[in-house]
Design a protein around this motif. Sequence first.
Motif, PDB file in Angstrom:
ATOM      1  N   THR A 262       0.834  -1.199   0.000  1.00  0.00           N
ATOM      2  CA  THR A 262       0.000   0.000   0.000  1.00  0.00           C
ATOM      3  C   THR A 262       0.867   1.247   0.000  1.00  0.00           C
ATOM      4  OG1 THR A 262      -1.713  -1.157   1.246  1.00  0.00           O
ATOM      5  CG2 THR A 262      -1.817   1.253   1.228  1.00  0.00           C
ATOM      6  N   ALA A 263       0.631   2.121  -0.946  1.00  0.00           N
ATOM      7  CA  ALA A 263       1.399   3.355  -1.049  1.00  0.00           C
ATOM      8  C   ALA A 263       0.891   4.381  -0.039  1.00  0.00           C
ATOM      9  CB  ALA A 263       1.289   3.929  -2.459  1.00  0.00           C
ATOM     10  N   PRO A 264       1.749   5.291   0.400  1.00  0.00           N
ATOM     11  CA  PRO A 264       1.292   6.372   1.279  1.00  0.00           C
ATOM     12  C   PRO A 264       0.277   7.264   0.560  1.00  0.00           C
ATOM     13  CG  PRO A 264       3.690   6.205   1.283  1.00  0.00           C
ATOM     14  CD  PRO A 264       3.199   5.345   0.157  1.00  0.00           C
ATOM     15  N   SER A 265      -0.451   8.026   1.356  1.00  0.00           N
ATOM     16  CA  SER A 265      -1.371   9.004   0.778  1.00  0.00           C
ATOM     17  C   SER A 265      -0.583  10.140   0.145  1.00  0.00           C
ATOM     18  CB  SER A 265      -2.305   9.562   1.855  1.00  0.00           C
ATOM     19  OG  SER A 265      -1.570  10.300   2.819  1.00  0.00           O
ATOM     20  N   THR A 266      -1.235  10.915  -0.676  1.00  0.00           N
ATOM     21  CA  THR A 266      -0.587  12.011  -1.394  1.00  0.00           C
ATOM     22  C   THR A 266      -0.307  13.175  -0.447  1.00  0.00           C
ATOM     23  OG1 THR A 266      -1.748  11.400  -3.411  1.00  0.00           O
ATOM     24  CG2 THR A 266      -0.825  13.623  -3.315  1.00  0.00           C
ATOM     25  N   PRO A 267       0.913  13.718  -0.448  1.00  0.00           N
ATOM     26  CA  PRO A 267       1.164  14.915   0.356  1.00  0.00           C
ATOM     27  C   PRO A 267       0.276  16.067  -0.105  1.00  0.00           C
ATOM     28  CG  PRO A 267       3.229  13.946  -0.440  1.00  0.00           C
ATOM     29  CD  PRO A 267       2.116  13.260  -1.172  1.00  0.00           C
ATOM     30  N   THR A 268      -0.210  16.831   0.838  1.00  0.00           N
ATOM     31  CA  THR A 268      -1.109  17.940   0.527  1.00  0.00           C
ATOM     32  C   THR A 268      -0.572  19.240   1.110  1.00  0.00           C
ATOM     33  OG1 THR A 268      -2.413  17.532   2.526  1.00  0.00           O
ATOM     34  CG2 THR A 268      -3.125  16.427   0.504  1.00  0.00           C
ATOM     35  N   GLY A 269      -1.177  20.327   0.691  1.00  0.00           N
ATOM     36  CA  GLY A 269      -0.877  21.630   1.277  1.00  0.00           C
ATOM     37  C   GLY A 269       0.525  22.136   1.024  1.00  0.00           C
ATOM     38  N   LEU A 270       1.125  21.777  -0.115  1.00  0.00           N
ATOM     39  CA  LEU A 270       2.491  22.207  -0.395  1.00  0.00           C
ATOM     40  C   LEU A 270       2.557  23.725  -0.563  1.00  0.00           C
ATOM     41  CD1 LEU A 270       5.452  21.449  -1.064  1.00  0.00           C
ATOM     42  CD2 LEU A 270       4.745  21.299  -3.471  1.00  0.00           C
TER      43      LEU A 270
END
Length: 689
Positions: A262-270
């Motif tokens: 399972t891949a990590p979730s997408t980074p947000t709020g960059l």
Amino acid sequence: MSIRLAVAVAAVLVAGVIAGPTTATPALAATTNATIQGVGSGRCIDVIGASTAVGTGINLYDCDTRVNQQWTYTAAGELRIYGGTRCLDVAGRSTTAGATVQIYTCNGGTNQKWTLGSDQTIKGVQSGLCLDVMKALTANGSAIAMWTCNGGSNQKWRTAIGAADTTPPSVPGNPRVSNLTCNSVTFAWNAATDDVGVAFYDVYHDGQLMTSVSGSTLSANLTVVPSAKWGLYVNARDAAGNVSQASTTVPIDVPPCQVDTTAPSTPTGLTASASGTTVTLGWTASTDNVAVKAYDIYRDDVKVSSVTTTGSTPPPTTYIDSGLAATTTYRYRVVARDAAGNVSSSSATASATTGTACSNAVCDVTTVTTDTDIPWGLTTLPDGSVLYTRRDAQTIVRLDPATGAKTTVGTVPNVQSTDGEGGLLGLAISANFTSDQWLYIMHTSPTDNRIVRIKLVGNSLDLSTEQVLLSGILRNKFHNGGRLRFGPDGKLYASTGDAQNGDNAQNLSSLNGKVLRINPDGTIPSDNPFGNAVWSYGHRNPQGLAFDSQGRLWEQEFGNSVMDETNLIQKGGNYGWPACEGTTGTCGTAGFIAPKNTYPTSEGSCSGIAIVKDVLYVACERGTRLYREVISGTSLTNVQQYFVGTYGRLRTVEPAPGGALWLTTTNQGDKDSIANNSDEKILRVQLGG
């Protein structure tokens, strides 16, 4: 002894369980039933009233042959009396200076374990304090208690029991592992031998104490971290505190506790914000079914770096991109990665436009050169070129930072690595280098750590000029110290580790666990506090030394498993190890000097330090970052962190010409002694306002 930190170690994830099915037959001490006579008083340790009752105190009294003065020292480190039915005991298991000493039923507690030092002290294993005649009195009936070790004659004792044991055990043989799972492993070894008897085995991973077991135990069940890559080894220790050289290292590659697809979730709020020619990124952390291990940074769709974690803490969610072109717009995105290599989708992009000039504390970073070995000691020559040591290859290289051209000036003779962190270490040049050409080198030899000097003639070491200035500094797999620094007083200062034996740090007759100070020719300065090379003591594994504008010496020191520390060194000062680690343990004990800053080991494990314009820079390995700390009076203020995870593990930081820093990495092969198995960088960091 390192065992004194057992309480602290048990509080962290990697603490071992003292258990194991394999045992050896313990040996008894060779000499029994002897008096213990005070050096300052000439009187002996005496059980008051010749009572055998539990809780009876002890004091000084005229020496005689009565049974209440006849002590036996066991291989377990106990001082027994009355045929072994009672033990010398610190009442209430207290670790405070002034604690009462009594006789008590023998129970194996660490408050009943003692080390008979070669400096004639008797130290409590639990507290690190010394057996002391209170107020230095000498009369019959004078009270005996525990007190901070200070070298006084009221803390020195003559005795036949254990006094002759200065021989360390042999190296434990055939270390091996079995039953490796994602959270545990069984580690076993063959028994060491000793002229008296092995009292303990100390089990480490990569220089960090995991557990200590009795000398009759030849295995331990250890708690490990999923997906960790560790090197396990063991030292043998006798009751007198002598420690063997370490066993060979057994590498373990701990499996994950579950197959991870399972891949990590997408980074947000960059976000991206520019200040001068530096862009600072920040984002919201990703989540993962196991753990996020790294974030990859893309600038204009080209991967430029990663921020990572080496422990159980999450990786940082910030990144500083410096040394960019002026008045230029850059576009960034970030992806998350887990330990299994699963990669998230890319974050949204964020852009920033740089200014016309740098206005930050750190402005520009350039890679000057790379090396296949570990750059350790580094110094700048008067002509602006750089000399650095290659730890495992045992050579010294001259680097032209303008062109990147390198010349090997020679191999240092008699260097031997330790299958750990020993080898070719610190480097300094004479204040009169232009005329006298002396290089000062600290290195591990086949028998010890030592400081030598050799002339650099042109681009070659003149080995015929080699002089051994100081030898007899104990070596071990880890904890060798190794930094050299000339002070404004013209003296040479050196940091030495405790050689994986905490008792060395408090023994003023030992050169280990110290900051040392010698004249450039190796003689001892007349104003040294103890008449030998020791300048300060009570250190675990110091590897950073630097002087500020007031001529004060700052020191950086590795902790075991809780915290690292930065110290302001005082002449003759005691910094508390092994009773005190950072601010944990018995750090409030009278006479211990507190650190000026501490760092959790997960954010620290810091090696080198440098001072530029009274700002302290601290290079950290496990913490994979550079600290910037403003020196204000005797305090460190405005602490900032740079390059968190950007370049990986950082070893050495030194001042560079033009108000800059040299900074070296230590990412591969720094826990072994294999030459040329690394891929390291020497960086130039330009500093701003």
